[in-house]
Design a protein around this motif. Structure first.
Motif, PDB file in Angstrom:
ATOM      1  N   THR A  51       0.798  -1.232   0.000  1.00  0.00           N
ATOM      2  CA  THR A  51       0.000   0.000   0.000  1.00  0.00           C
ATOM      3  C   THR A  51       0.826   1.277   0.000  1.00  0.00           C
ATOM      4  O   THR A  51       0.370   2.306  -0.494  1.00  0.00           O
ATOM      5  CB  THR A  51      -0.927   0.026   1.232  1.00  0.00           C
ATOM      6  N   ALA A  52       2.048   1.226   0.552  1.00  0.00           N
ATOM      7  CA  ALA A  52       2.834   2.453   0.702  1.00  0.00           C
ATOM      8  C   ALA A  52       4.216   2.362   0.072  1.00  0.00           C
ATOM      9  O   ALA A  52       4.934   3.359   0.049  1.00  0.00           O
ATOM     10  CB  ALA A  52       2.975   2.806   2.180  1.00  0.00           C
ATOM     11  N   GLY A  53       4.598   1.198  -0.423  1.00  0.00           N
ATOM     12  CA  GLY A  53       5.946   0.999  -0.946  1.00  0.00           C
ATOM     13  C   GLY A  53       6.109   1.561  -2.344  1.00  0.00           C
ATOM     14  O   GLY A  53       5.188   2.171  -2.879  1.00  0.00           O
ATOM     15  N   PRO A  54       7.271   1.332  -2.937  1.00  0.00           N
ATOM     16  CA  PRO A  54       8.419   0.623  -2.367  1.00  0.00           C
ATOM     17  C   PRO A  54       9.299   1.541  -1.513  1.00  0.00           C
ATOM     18  O   PRO A  54       9.174   2.769  -1.581  1.00  0.00           O
ATOM     19  CB  PRO A  54       9.176   0.158  -3.615  1.00  0.00           C
ATOM     20  N   PHE A  55      10.167   0.909  -0.722  1.00  0.00           N
ATOM     21  CA  PHE A  55      11.153   1.627   0.079  1.00  0.00           C
ATOM     22  C   PHE A  55      12.520   1.026  -0.201  1.00  0.00           C
ATOM     23  O   PHE A  55      12.631  -0.182  -0.407  1.00  0.00           O
ATOM     24  CB  PHE A  55      10.847   1.500   1.571  1.00  0.00           C
ATOM     25  N   PRO A  56      13.561   1.828  -0.186  1.00  0.00           N
ATOM     26  CA  PRO A  56      14.895   1.267  -0.447  1.00  0.00           C
ATOM     27  C   PRO A  56      15.430   0.412   0.687  1.00  0.00           C
ATOM     28  O   PRO A  56      16.303  -0.419   0.468  1.00  0.00           O
ATOM     29  CB  PRO A  56      15.777   2.508  -0.655  1.00  0.00           C
ATOM     30  N   ALA A  57      14.897   0.625   1.919  1.00  0.00           N
ATOM     31  CA  ALA A  57      15.442  -0.123   3.055  1.00  0.00           C
ATOM     32  C   ALA A  57      14.340  -0.482   4.034  1.00  0.00           C
ATOM     33  O   ALA A  57      13.379   0.275   4.227  1.00  0.00           O
ATOM     34  CB  ALA A  57      16.517   0.687   3.772  1.00  0.00           C
ATOM     35  N   LEU A  58      14.500  -1.646   4.658  1.00  0.00           N
ATOM     36  CA  LEU A  58      13.649  -2.072   5.762  1.00  0.00           C
ATOM     37  C   LEU A  58      14.488  -2.029   7.028  1.00  0.00           C
ATOM     38  O   LEU A  58      15.587  -2.580   7.072  1.00  0.00           O
ATOM     39  CB  LEU A  58      13.130  -3.493   5.528  1.00  0.00           C
ATOM     40  N   VAL A  59      13.964  -1.363   8.036  1.00  0.00           N
ATOM     41  CA  VAL A  59      14.705  -1.151   9.271  1.00  0.00           C
ATOM     42  C   VAL A  59      13.858  -1.631  10.439  1.00  0.00           C
ATOM     43  O   VAL A  59      12.640  -1.433  10.457  1.00  0.00           O
ATOM     44  CB  VAL A  59      15.041   0.349   9.444  1.00  0.00           C
ATOM     45  N   VAL A  60      14.488  -2.266  11.409  1.00  0.00           N
ATOM     46  CA  VAL A  60      13.781  -2.674  12.623  1.00  0.00           C
ATOM     47  C   VAL A  60      14.481  -2.032  13.809  1.00  0.00           C
ATOM     48  O   VAL A  60      15.710  -1.888  13.825  1.00  0.00           O
ATOM     49  CB  VAL A  60      13.733  -4.207  12.772  1.00  0.00           C
ATOM     50  N   ALA A  61      13.709  -1.593  14.793  1.00  0.00           N
ATOM     51  CA  ALA A  61      14.269  -0.973  15.985  1.00  0.00           C
ATOM     52  C   ALA A  61      13.359  -1.260  17.165  1.00  0.00           C
ATOM     53  O   ALA A  61      12.196  -1.642  16.993  1.00  0.00           O
ATOM     54  CB  ALA A  61      14.446   0.535  15.781  1.00  0.00           C
ATOM     55  N   GLY A  62      13.872  -1.048  18.381  1.00  0.00           N
ATOM     56  CA  GLY A  62      13.114  -1.345  19.591  1.00  0.00           C
ATOM     57  C   GLY A  62      13.594  -2.637  20.221  1.00  0.00           C
ATOM     58  O   GLY A  62      14.343  -3.416  19.615  1.00  0.00           O
ATOM     59  N   ALA A  95      13.206  -8.565   3.498  1.00  0.00           N
ATOM     60  CA  ALA A  95      13.892  -7.500   2.771  1.00  0.00           C
ATOM     61  C   ALA A  95      14.546  -8.039   1.509  1.00  0.00           C
ATOM     62  O   ALA A  95      14.456  -7.426   0.438  1.00  0.00           O
ATOM     63  CB  ALA A  95      14.934  -6.842   3.680  1.00  0.00           C
ATOM     64  N   ALA A  96      15.193  -9.198   1.610  1.00  0.00           N
ATOM     65  CA  ALA A  96      15.839  -9.799   0.445  1.00  0.00           C
ATOM     66  C   ALA A  96      14.815 -10.137  -0.629  1.00  0.00           C
ATOM     67  O   ALA A  96      15.057  -9.935  -1.829  1.00  0.00           O
ATOM     68  CB  ALA A  96      16.609 -11.048   0.866  1.00  0.00           C
ATOM     69  N   LYS A  97      13.665 -10.631  -0.212  1.00  0.00           N
ATOM     70  CA  LYS A  97      12.599 -10.973  -1.157  1.00  0.00           C
ATOM     71  C   LYS A  97      12.165  -9.765  -1.976  1.00  0.00           C
ATOM     72  O   LYS A  97      11.855  -9.882  -3.169  1.00  0.00           O
ATOM     73  CB  LYS A  97      11.408 -11.544  -0.379  1.00  0.00           C
ATOM     74  N   HIS A  98      12.147  -8.597  -1.339  1.00  0.00           N
ATOM     75  CA  HIS A  98      11.681  -7.380  -2.014  1.00  0.00           C
ATOM     76  C   HIS A  98      12.822  -6.522  -2.537  1.00  0.00           C
ATOM     77  O   HIS A  98      12.598  -5.383  -2.971  1.00  0.00           O
ATOM     78  CB  HIS A  98      10.820  -6.553  -1.051  1.00  0.00           C
ATOM     79  N   GLY A  99      14.039  -7.052  -2.504  1.00  0.00           N
ATOM     80  CA  GLY A  99      15.169  -6.304  -3.023  1.00  0.00           C
ATOM     81  C   GLY A  99      15.499  -5.065  -2.207  1.00  0.00           C
ATOM     82  O   GLY A  99      16.008  -4.074  -2.747  1.00  0.00           O
ATOM     83  N   MET A 100      15.228  -5.131  -0.906  1.00  0.00           N
ATOM     84  CA  MET A 100      15.467  -3.996  -0.024  1.00  0.00           C
ATOM     85  C   MET A 100      16.720  -4.233   0.816  1.00  0.00           C
ATOM     86  O   MET A 100      17.049  -5.370   1.145  1.00  0.00           O
ATOM     87  CB  MET A 100      14.275  -3.788   0.920  1.00  0.00           C
ATOM     88  N   ARG A 101      17.355  -3.162   1.161  1.00  0.00           N
ATOM     89  CA  ARG A 101      18.430  -3.231   2.136  1.00  0.00           C
ATOM     90  C   ARG A 101      17.810  -3.470   3.509  1.00  0.00           C
ATOM     91  O   ARG A 101      16.749  -2.938   3.813  1.00  0.00           O
ATOM     92  CB  ARG A 101      19.190  -1.906   2.120  1.00  0.00           C
ATOM     93  N   PHE A 102      18.472  -4.280   4.350  1.00  0.00           N
ATOM     94  CA  PHE A 102      17.979  -4.512   5.707  1.00  0.00           C
ATOM     95  C   PHE A 102      18.975  -3.969   6.711  1.00  0.00           C
ATOM     96  O   PHE A 102      20.172  -4.219   6.613  1.00  0.00           O
ATOM     97  CB  PHE A 102      17.760  -6.006   5.969  1.00  0.00           C
ATOM     98  N   THR A 103      18.459  -3.218   7.676  1.00  0.00           N
ATOM     99  CA  THR A 103      19.312  -2.648   8.711  1.00  0.00           C
ATOM    100  C   THR A 103      18.660  -2.828  10.070  1.00  0.00           C
ATOM    101  O   THR A 103      17.464  -2.580  10.234  1.00  0.00           O
ATOM    102  CB  THR A 103      19.561  -1.144   8.472  1.00  0.00           C
ATOM    103  N   ALA A 104      19.456  -3.257  11.032  1.00  0.00           N
ATOM    104  CA  ALA A 104      19.020  -3.345  12.430  1.00  0.00           C
ATOM    105  C   ALA A 104      20.168  -2.870  13.290  1.00  0.00           C
ATOM    106  O   ALA A 104      21.327  -3.172  13.003  1.00  0.00           O
ATOM    107  CB  ALA A 104      18.633  -4.771  12.794  1.00  0.00           C
TER     108      ALA A 104
END
Length: 357
Positions: free
Chosen positions: A264-275, A291-300
């Protein structure tokens, strides 16, 4: 700092965090270097009650903060005059604890004639990945998962957040803690459930995946927590299998809701998790695969920056300084502590307990 927009590489900010059950102090430089930090956990104080007691937490913050400030400044060999600003969590959180940290920061700012930076605790989490990952640029899709919050946010810049989803009842960290309590694992619950789950079969116990596949964007974990209670009361399952099945159900809910947000809101270049829940390795692994499935960079962030800490508060202050410029005067000394403080003030209230954030 983390991008070309950052210009205050040599700025030094003192950060204070006291929103829940960790008292934390840190000195962070604008280039992302954590000069010195200290964190005092209150696990022993709250363990007999199976959760955080606000009055006990506030008292512990008041007792520990001054010695910790002295230690961090001493370890760094830094005087208050050398600091460019004082950043403190001003909400959301347990109001007594928030007030301890914020009032202390106000006193330091006034005494040293330094800017006060009143930081949203959630913004500290939202920006913390940029402290650890200098290449992470805006925008990015953020999953913010902790004991009090479970949200998906489009992070478009400092102070610019669009909430795409939130919880309508329990946060995921809260569900982990309550599952641990039901299983008799003690407090804090999240790490205990994760350890026990390693010994169990994630397919052994049929647990629900609330809102999975729903067109509604939000999260719900209350039904999952109740199902864990029924599974324990049935006596038909091993505790390790219940823990593993709960964790698997929670992960599937996260992935499903993130898939919907990307649609609904994508795409985004990166997926980030925090908390705090971002420290869970099973959660991280599933998010990295998404993230890999959608070709996104993953950062934690590294594990030490997932749970509540003052380095992220100092960093959020530095991000504001970088955005506002070197002449930024900071926030007023009469800034009021806030028990609730949504990152996206324009987000519509949702049914249930989504008003939390």
């Amino acid at each position: 700092m983390g991008s070309a927009a950052h210009t205050l590489d040599t700025a030094l900010v003192l950060g204070i965090e006291s929103s829940c059950d960790e008292t934390a102090v840190a000195l962070v430089r604008g280039d992302g270097t954590i000069i010195a930090q200290a964190i005092a956990s209150q696990e022993a104080e709250h363990a007999p009650y199976g959760g955080v007691v606000p009055e006990i937490a506030a008292r512990a913050h008041a007792e520990r903060l001054a010695p910790m400030l002295a230690k961090v400044m001493g370890d760094a060999g830094v005087a208050l005059d050398d600091v460019d600003a004082i950043a403190a969590t001003a909400g959301p959180g347990l109001i007594g604890g928030v007030m301890v940290g914020l009032v202390s920061a106000k006193a330091l700012a006034m005494a040293a004639d330094k800017p006060l930076l009143a930081v949203n605790h959630l913004e500290g989490h939202a920006l913390s990945p940029r402290l650890a990952d200098a290449g992470l640029a805006f925008p990015y899709l953020l999953l913010l998962v902790s004991g009090g919050h479970c949200q998906i946010l489009a992070v478009e810049g400092v102070g610019r957040y669009r909430r795409l989803a939130t919880t309508i009842d329990d946060a995921l960290g809260e569900a982990f803690d309550k599952t641990a309590k039901i299983l008799g694992l003690g407090y804090p619950g999240g790490p205990a459930v994760e350890r026990l789950a390693l010994e169990g079969d994630p397919k052994a116990v049929p647990l629900p995946r609330p809102l999975k596949g729903s067109p509604e964007p939000h999260f719900s974990f209350a039904g999952l927590k109740s199902a864990v209670l029924r599974a324990v009361e049935s006596g038909a399952h091993k505790p390790a299998d219940i823990a593993a099945s709960f964790q698997q159900a929670a992960v599937e809910c996260l992935i499903d809701r993130l898939e919907r947000a990307l649609e609904t809101a994508g795409p985004f270049p990166a997926l980030v998790v925090a908390g705090g829940v971002a420290a869970n390795r099973t959660v991280r692994g599933a998010l990295e695969a998404l993230a890999a499935k959608h070709g996104m960079r993953f950062t934690a962030p590294p594990l030490a920056l997932c749970t509540d800490n003052a380095a992220m508060i100092a960093w959020a202050g530095l991000e504001r300084l970088a955005q506002e410029g070197e002449d930024f005067a900071g926030d007023p000394l009469d800034f009021v502590a806030r028990p609730r403080w949504p990152l996206d003030r324009a987000a519509e209230a949702v049914r249930g307990a989504g008003y939390k954030a």
